[in-house]
Design a protein around this motif. Structure first.
Motif, PDB file in Angstrom:
ATOM      1  N   ALA A  96       0.109  -7.753   1.876  1.00 33.78           N
ATOM      2  CA  ALA A  96       0.661  -6.966   0.806  1.00 33.78           C
ATOM      3  C   ALA A  96       1.832  -6.430   1.806  1.00 33.78           C
ATOM      4  N   GLU A  97       2.947  -5.670   1.187  1.00 36.64           N
ATOM      5  CA  GLU A  97       4.034  -5.083   1.852  1.00 36.64           C
ATOM      6  C   GLU A  97       4.257  -3.826   1.071  1.00 36.64           C
ATOM      7  N   TYR A  98       4.923  -2.965   2.135  1.00 37.41           N
ATOM      8  CA  TYR A  98       5.234  -1.458   1.676  1.00 37.41           C
ATOM      9  C   TYR A  98       6.760  -1.658   0.819  1.00 37.41           C
ATOM     10  N   VAL A  99       6.975  -1.421  -0.183  1.00 33.21           N
ATOM     11  CA  VAL A  99       8.149  -1.503  -1.020  1.00 33.21           C
ATOM     12  C   VAL A  99       8.514  -0.431  -1.362  1.00 33.21           C
ATOM     13  N   GLU A 100       9.929   0.063  -1.213  1.00 32.64           N
ATOM     14  CA  GLU A 100      10.648   1.304  -2.245  1.00 32.64           C
ATOM     15  C   GLU A 100      10.813   0.820  -3.469  1.00 32.64           C
ATOM     16  N   PRO A 101      10.427   1.389  -4.310  1.00 29.60           N
ATOM     17  CA  PRO A 101      10.555   1.100  -5.626  1.00 29.60           C
ATOM     18  C   PRO A 101      12.211   1.136  -6.064  1.00 29.60           C
ATOM     19  N   ILE A 102      12.801   1.975  -5.530  1.00 32.94           N
ATOM     20  CA  ILE A 102      14.136   2.046  -5.603  1.00 32.94           C
ATOM     21  C   ILE A 102      14.965   0.844  -5.077  1.00 32.94           C
TER      22      ILE A 102
END
Length: 65
Positions: free
Chosen positions: A51-57
């Motif tokens: 899994a990865e950290y993703v900024e929704p914007i």
């Protein structure tokens, strides 16, 4: 299906000694910033080790460009 690991372990693998606080991890889970989304079993969240950290914007910008 890959084995799931607790979100706290994922944070240690992803960020090392500078891992975010558990409250920050919960905010990320609730706002959809960890992809693929963690699964809650009992009172613990589990996540795919890849899994990865993703900024929704940022994700939205990629889809619109």
């Amino acid at each position: 299906m890959p084995r799931l690991i607790p979100v706290a372990e994922w944070a240690v693998e992803m960020f090392g000694e500078h891992k975010p606080h558990s409250y920050t991890l919960l905010r990320w889970i609730h706002s959809g910033k960890i992809q693929p989304h963690p699964i809650k079993v009992g009172r613990t969240y589990y996540v795919d080790p890849r899994a990865e950290y993703v900024e929704p914007i940022c994700d939205l910008l990629e889809r619109t460009s």
